[in-house]
Design a protein around this motif. Structure first.
Motif, PDB file in Angstrom:
ATOM      1  N   PHE A 108       0.828  -1.202   0.000  1.00 50.43           N
ATOM      2  CA  PHE A 108       0.000   0.000   0.000  1.00 50.43           C
ATOM      3  C   PHE A 108       0.869   1.262   0.000  1.00 50.43           C
ATOM      4  CE2 PHE A 108      -2.300   3.326   2.342  1.00 50.43           C
ATOM      5  CZ  PHE A 108      -3.491   3.385   1.643  1.00 50.43           C
ATOM      6  N   VAL A 109       1.836   1.308   0.895  1.00 53.61           N
ATOM      7  CA  VAL A 109       2.697   2.483   1.005  1.00 53.61           C
ATOM      8  C   VAL A 109       3.483   2.694  -0.291  1.00 53.61           C
ATOM      9  CG1 VAL A 109       4.713   3.432   2.193  1.00 53.61           C
ATOM     10  CG2 VAL A 109       2.853   2.403   3.514  1.00 53.61           C
ATOM     11  N   GLU A 110       4.021   1.622  -0.854  1.00 54.01           N
ATOM     12  CA  GLU A 110       4.781   1.736  -2.100  1.00 54.01           C
ATOM     13  C   GLU A 110       3.933   2.333  -3.221  1.00 54.01           C
ATOM     14  OE1 GLU A 110       7.437  -1.165  -4.999  1.00 54.01           O
ATOM     15  OE2 GLU A 110       5.665  -1.988  -3.979  1.00 54.01           O
ATOM     16  N   SER A 111       2.726   1.842  -3.380  1.00 45.76           N
ATOM     17  CA  SER A 111       1.851   2.312  -4.453  1.00 45.76           C
ATOM     18  C   SER A 111       1.400   3.747  -4.225  1.00 45.76           C
ATOM     19  CB  SER A 111       0.632   1.383  -4.562  1.00 45.76           C
ATOM     20  OG  SER A 111      -0.230   1.785  -5.594  1.00 45.76           O
ATOM     21  N   VAL A 112       1.024   4.051  -3.004  1.00 47.15           N
ATOM     22  CA  VAL A 112       0.504   5.382  -2.678  1.00 47.15           C
ATOM     23  C   VAL A 112       1.591   6.442  -2.786  1.00 47.15           C
ATOM     24  CG1 VAL A 112      -0.453   6.778  -0.800  1.00 47.15           C
ATOM     25  CG2 VAL A 112      -1.404   4.517  -1.293  1.00 47.15           C
ATOM     26  N   GLN A 113       2.764   6.155  -2.268  1.00 47.78           N
ATOM     27  CA  GLN A 113       3.849   7.142  -2.330  1.00 47.78           C
ATOM     28  C   GLN A 113       4.256   7.446  -3.771  1.00 47.78           C
ATOM     29  OE1 GLN A 113       6.966   5.503   0.173  1.00 47.78           O
ATOM     30  NE2 GLN A 113       6.365   6.785   1.905  1.00 47.78           N
ATOM     31  N   ALA A 114       4.209   6.455  -4.628  1.00 46.13           N
ATOM     32  CA  ALA A 114       4.678   6.632  -6.001  1.00 46.13           C
ATOM     33  C   ALA A 114       3.664   7.332  -6.893  1.00 46.13           C
ATOM     34  CB  ALA A 114       5.034   5.274  -6.607  1.00 46.13           C
ATOM     35  N   GLN A 115       2.363   7.237  -6.562  1.00 48.82           N
ATOM     36  CA  GLN A 115       1.364   7.620  -7.553  1.00 48.82           C
ATOM     37  C   GLN A 115       0.272   8.560  -7.037  1.00 48.82           C
ATOM     38  OE1 GLN A 115       0.885   3.912 -10.374  1.00 48.82           O
ATOM     39  NE2 GLN A 115       1.422   3.227  -8.314  1.00 48.82           N
ATOM     40  N   THR A 116       0.471   9.105  -5.836  1.00 47.92           N
ATOM     41  CA  THR A 116      -0.450  10.107  -5.305  1.00 47.92           C
ATOM     42  C   THR A 116       0.345  11.146  -4.529  1.00 47.92           C
ATOM     43  OG1 THR A 116      -0.879   9.184  -3.096  1.00 47.92           O
ATOM     44  CG2 THR A 116      -2.131   8.240  -4.926  1.00 47.92           C
ATOM     45  N   ARG A 117      -0.364  12.173  -4.065  1.00 44.23           N
ATOM     46  CA  ARG A 117       0.244  13.183  -3.184  1.00 44.23           C
ATOM     47  C   ARG A 117      -0.107  12.929  -1.725  1.00 44.23           C
ATOM     48  NH1 ARG A 117      -1.478  18.558  -3.890  1.00 44.23           N
ATOM     49  NH2 ARG A 117      -3.486  17.796  -4.651  1.00 44.23           N
ATOM     50  N   GLN A 118      -0.646  11.729  -1.428  1.00 49.65           N
ATOM     51  CA  GLN A 118      -0.970  11.402  -0.050  1.00 49.65           C
ATOM     52  C   GLN A 118       0.305  11.304   0.787  1.00 49.65           C
ATOM     53  OE1 GLN A 118      -4.360  11.334   0.706  1.00 49.65           O
ATOM     54  NE2 GLN A 118      -4.255  12.053  -1.417  1.00 49.65           N
ATOM     55  N   THR A 119       0.198  11.668   2.050  1.00 43.18           N
ATOM     56  CA  THR A 119       1.349  11.663   2.950  1.00 43.18           C
ATOM     57  C   THR A 119       1.257  10.486   3.914  1.00 43.18           C
ATOM     58  OG1 THR A 119       1.540  14.070   2.862  1.00 43.18           O
ATOM     59  CG2 THR A 119       2.588  12.950   4.729  1.00 43.18           C
ATOM     60  N   ILE A 120       2.220   9.602   3.875  1.00 43.14           N
ATOM     61  CA  ILE A 120       2.316   8.560   4.900  1.00 43.14           C
ATOM     62  C   ILE A 120       3.042   9.212   6.072  1.00 43.14           C
ATOM     63  CG2 ILE A 120       3.031   6.225   5.443  1.00 43.14           C
ATOM     64  CD1 ILE A 120       1.007   6.448   3.139  1.00 43.14           C
ATOM     65  N   ALA A 121       2.256   9.669   7.043  1.00 42.16           N
ATOM     66  CA  ALA A 121       2.796  10.510   8.105  1.00 42.16           C
ATOM     67  C   ALA A 121       3.402   9.719   9.257  1.00 42.16           C
ATOM     68  CB  ALA A 121       1.690  11.424   8.642  1.00 42.16           C
ATOM     69  N   ALA A 122       2.879   8.510   9.502  1.00 36.24           N
ATOM     70  CA  ALA A 122       3.354   7.742  10.653  1.00 36.24           C
ATOM     71  C   ALA A 122       2.976   6.282  10.484  1.00 36.24           C
ATOM     72  CB  ALA A 122       2.758   8.294  11.950  1.00 36.24           C
ATOM     73  N   VAL A 123       3.698   5.425  11.182  1.00 39.95           N
ATOM     74  CA  VAL A 123       3.387   4.000  11.214  1.00 39.95           C
ATOM     75  C   VAL A 123       3.365   3.548  12.667  1.00 39.95           C
ATOM     76  CG1 VAL A 123       4.418   3.593   8.950  1.00 39.95           C
ATOM     77  CG2 VAL A 123       5.817   3.298  11.004  1.00 39.95           C
ATOM     78  N   GLY A 124       2.619   2.478  12.920  1.00 42.23           N
ATOM     79  CA  GLY A 124       2.530   1.961  14.280  1.00 42.23           C
ATOM     80  C   GLY A 124       2.587   0.448  14.303  1.00 42.23           C
ATOM     81  N   SER A 125       3.285  -0.078  15.317  1.00 46.81           N
ATOM     82  CA  SER A 125       3.421  -1.515  15.499  1.00 46.81           C
ATOM     83  C   SER A 125       3.449  -1.810  16.994  1.00 46.81           C
ATOM     84  CB  SER A 125       4.710  -2.020  14.840  1.00 46.81           C
ATOM     85  OG  SER A 125       4.959  -3.376  15.162  1.00 46.81           O
ATOM     86  N   ARG A 126       3.190  -3.062  17.334  1.00 51.21           N
ATOM     87  CA  ARG A 126       3.348  -3.448  18.733  1.00 51.21           C
ATOM     88  C   ARG A 126       4.826  -3.503  19.120  1.00 51.21           C
ATOM     89  NH1 ARG A 126      -0.219  -8.818  18.330  1.00 51.21           N
ATOM     90  NH2 ARG A 126       1.092  -8.891  16.467  1.00 51.21           N
ATOM     91  N   SER A 127       5.690  -3.531  18.116  1.00 58.44           N
ATOM     92  CA  SER A 127       7.130  -3.574  18.349  1.00 58.44           C
ATOM     93  C   SER A 127       7.759  -2.256  17.912  1.00 58.44           C
ATOM     94  CB  SER A 127       7.758  -4.731  17.552  1.00 58.44           C
ATOM     95  OG  SER A 127       9.145  -4.545  17.405  1.00 58.44           O
ATOM     96  N   PRO A 128       8.361  -1.499  18.837  1.00 60.85           N
ATOM     97  CA  PRO A 128       9.037  -0.251  18.434  1.00 60.85           C
ATOM     98  C   PRO A 128      10.106  -0.488  17.371  1.00 60.85           C
ATOM     99  CG  PRO A 128       8.818  -0.364  20.822  1.00 60.85           C
ATOM    100  CD  PRO A 128       8.407  -1.706  20.294  1.00 60.85           C
TER     101      PRO A 128
END
Length: 348
Positions: free
Chosen positions: A35-55
């Motif tokens: 998802f991130v790969e496709s969105v970053q390459a082909q839109t102006r959407q900003t992937i601002a942050a990610v979250g996981s149970r593991s830092p």
């Protein structure tokens, strides 16, 4: 009506023109990376942050995709005040919990397919989003593709008439270590590969009156493969099969009283299809190169950004009722074939 001379054009708006939204990614597995790969390459959407149970996992993912912030808990991610929408990409059995977590924090939500483990969970998620006044959608990306907008227009115009039968299936080889063989993660193909053909049956045939089929158990303790036939109140039939044991054509055909829609490649991916007249003498073609996740996932992000910017709380590409209808059919198939997700914590 007479058979048309041409197919309509897709009404999909330019993805690069979609208003930028700040996205938080909750769950950092394979589909999140796609998802991130496709969105970053082909839109102006900003992937601002990610979250996981593991830092550590959050930091690795953020570094790999140049995401500015990484959170070591889902609670911290959804609480961030500089995120507009949360994309829930955790395993199936956690969608309900994590979508509700994001909704309670006042965030818009896009949740991976299937939206939940059953209809009751999905309905609770939809009700929570509506009560909170936030956007909610299922990330069944197929229906955001331009080709499915053309199909929608063809069907709405009655080009192929009343739908009489739908044939569809999805088979893909998946190795034994894949989560599809883990009963604690609601494994088996039905909620994974099967979501695509089942959603097509639900979209085209509505609520079935009868479901019959066969299912084969897998030694891992999950359903291994299945095949079903459904019929609706008008006598229309739909067939669906799904398996993780090998690659099938993953195709579909939609037969109507005036014509047929036939897919050249996998029906759920970017690619070409044909609309045939009833006798097959006239054929219209939608031409498009075959694609996969990179060529398709960005469409759902762009459409959702448009919808949120316009004050909408759902999208016409995948309305919440379509997701609920799919869950009703998935429930019906499970009950007809004796499939349950008790090991994944589902209590019904």
């Amino acid at each position: 009506m007479s058979f048309p001379e041409t197919l309509p054009l897709p009404r999909t708006r330019p993805p690069m023109e979609a208003p930028p939204m700040r996205w938080g990614i909750l769950g950092l597995g394979w589909i999140a990376a796609k998802f991130v790969e496709s969105v970053q390459a082909q839109t102006r959407q900003t992937i601002a942050a990610v979250g996981s149970r593991s830092p550590e996992a959050a930091e690795r993912f953020a570094a790999a995709w140049q995401v500015p912030r990484a959170y070591g808990s889902y609670e911290a991610l959804v609480a961030a005040d500089d995120i507009d929408i949360i994309y829930v990409a955790t395993p199936h059995n956690l969608h309900h919990e994590h979508a509700l977590l994001a909704i309670a924090a006042g965030k818009h939500v896009l949740v991976e397919k299937p939206v939940a483990l059953n209809h009751a969970q999905a309905a609770e998620m939809v009700a929570a989003a509506q009560a909170k006044g936030v956007f909610f959608a299922e990330a069944l990306w197929t229906y955001f593709l331009p080709k499915f907008d053309v199909i929608r227009q063809v069907l709405d115009a009655g080009v192929i008439g009343d739908i009489l039968s739908v044939y569809t299936e999805y088979g893909e080889y998946l190795p034994r270590e894949h989560r599809i063989f883990d009963a604690t993660l609601a494994g088996g193909p039905l909620l994974d590969l099967g979501t695509y053909p089942v959603s097509l049956l639900a979209k085209l045939l509505g609520t079935p009156e009868r479901i019959v089929g066969l299912a084969t158990p897998d030694p891992a303790g999950v359903n291994g493969q299945l095949a079903v036939v459904v019929s609706n109140a008008h006598g229309a039939l739909g067939t669906m099969a799904t398996s993780p044991y090998g690659f099938s054509p993953t195709n579909a055909a939609i037969m109507g009283s005036r014509g047929t829609i036939r897919f050249e490649t996998e029906f759920h991916l970017p690619g070409s299809f044909d609309v045939w007249s009833l006798d097959g003498t006239r054929r219209l073609r939608y031409e498009e190169p075959r694609g996969a996740h990179f060529e398709g996932l960005f469409h759902e992000a762009a459409e959702i950004a448009w919808a949120i910017s316009e004050g909408k709380r759902e999208t016409a590409c995948r309305p919440v009722e379509a997701s609920l209808s799919t869950m009703r059919l998935l429930d019906g198939i499970r009950h007809a074939l004796g499939i349950d997700f008790t090991q994944a914590g589902l209590v019904e």
